[in-house]
Design an enzyme around this catalytic site. Structure first.
Site, PDB file in Angstrom:
ATOM      1  N   HIS A  52       0.764  -1.012   0.117  1.00  0.00           N
ATOM      2  CA  HIS A  52      -0.138   0.005   0.016  1.00  0.00           C
ATOM      3  C   HIS A  52       0.718   1.465   0.049  1.00  0.00           C
ATOM      4  O   HIS A  52       2.054   1.180   0.506  1.00  0.00           O
ATOM      5  CB  HIS A  52      -0.909  -0.056   1.221  1.00  0.00           C
ATOM      6  CG  HIS A  52      -1.960  -1.121   1.103  1.00  0.00           C
ATOM      7  ND1 HIS A  52      -3.214  -0.807   2.241  1.00  0.00           N
ATOM      8  CD2 HIS A  52      -2.168  -2.355   0.405  1.00  0.00           C
ATOM      9  CE1 HIS A  52      -3.854  -1.802   1.982  1.00  0.00           C
ATOM     10  NE2 HIS A  52      -3.442  -2.662   0.856  1.00  0.00           N
ATOM     11  N   GLU A  54       0.887   3.827   1.728  1.00  0.00           N
ATOM     12  CA  GLU A  54       1.426   4.143   3.153  1.00  0.00           C
ATOM     13  C   GLU A  54       2.688   3.357   3.653  1.00  0.00           C
ATOM     14  O   GLU A  54       3.446   3.776   4.201  1.00  0.00           O
ATOM     15  CB  GLU A  54       0.196   4.190   4.114  1.00  0.00           C
ATOM     16  CG  GLU A  54      -0.982   4.949   3.852  1.00  0.00           C
ATOM     17  CD  GLU A  54      -2.306   4.301   3.104  1.00  0.00           C
ATOM     18  OE1 GLU A  54      -3.442   4.610   3.353  1.00  0.00           O
ATOM     19  OE2 GLU A  54      -1.888   3.300   2.497  1.00  0.00           O
ATOM     20  N   CYS A  82      -6.277   1.861   5.919  1.00  0.00           N
ATOM     21  CA  CYS A  82      -7.013   0.435   6.354  1.00  0.00           C
ATOM     22  C   CYS A  82      -6.291  -0.125   7.752  1.00  0.00           C
ATOM     23  O   CYS A  82      -5.245   0.572   8.320  1.00  0.00           O
ATOM     24  CB  CYS A  82      -6.709  -0.606   5.311  1.00  0.00           C
ATOM     25  SG  CYS A  82      -4.862  -1.289   5.073  1.00  0.00           S
ATOM     26  N   CYS A  85      -2.445  -0.658   7.452  1.00  0.00           N
ATOM     27  CA  CYS A  85      -1.594   0.685   7.448  1.00  0.00           C
ATOM     28  C   CYS A  85      -1.835   1.790   8.698  1.00  0.00           C
ATOM     29  O   CYS A  85      -0.772   2.255   9.108  1.00  0.00           O
ATOM     30  CB  CYS A  85      -2.078   1.834   6.487  1.00  0.00           C
ATOM     31  SG  CYS A  85      -1.675   1.020   4.813  1.00  0.00           S
TER      32      CYS A  85
END
Length: 156
Positions: A52, A54, A82, A85
């Site tokens: 992801h 992040e 999410c 993260c």
């Protein structure tokens, strides 16, 4: 720079993901008014569900500082984080989180659940939600519309 200016930089990262046919999410990590790391979604490219924006940005930030503790940093991301993260943000000791559009499917700052509502035992995280929300949400809508159109072409 202000929150909107840094979020525009995160949006630039999201557009890089879009161009690579990745879900268009971008992130930048800021320390003392300067961007020290950038990231965009690379889940499909790397075939890694943890890639992801992040996560990649936090990893790059730790490398830039030679320290996993990202104290006094602000993470800007175009989508509400999410749970994976969010855990990385807390564990990395990011001081402040600024996010763009809500994620009704897996957002953990109140859209799906709120992992941040309870006081964390060792870390305080400041959160500023919905900065450039419309721009972030529109990029996501455009991406998923494009994906639906591709599927329709394949099915005809």
């Amino acid at each position: 720079m202000n929150d909107e200016a840094f979020m525009r930089e995160a949006l630039k990262e999201a557009k890089k993901a879009f161009a690579k046919d990745e879900v268009p999410i971008g992130a930048v990590l800021v320390l003392d008014g300067k961007i020290i790391a950038r990231g965009h979604n690379q889940v499909e490219l790397l075939q890694d569900a943890t890639a992801h924006a992040e996560m990649l940005c936090l990893t790059a930030g730790a490398g830039a500082l030679s320290n996993w503790r990202l104290a006094d940093t602000t993470l800007y991301c175009t989508l509400e984080p999410c749970c994976m993260c969010a855990g990385a943000i807390l564990n990395s000791r990011v001081k402040r989180l600024v996010w763009g559009a809500p994620d009704l499917r897996v957002g953990v700052n109140g859209s799906w659940i709120d992992l941040f509502k309870n006081v964390h035992p060792i870390h305080n995280l400041e959160i500023t939600p919905r900065i450039l929300e419309a721009e972030s949400a529109e990029l996501m809508r455009t991406f998923f519309q494009k994906q639906r159109e591709k599927k329709e072409c394949l099915n005809t």
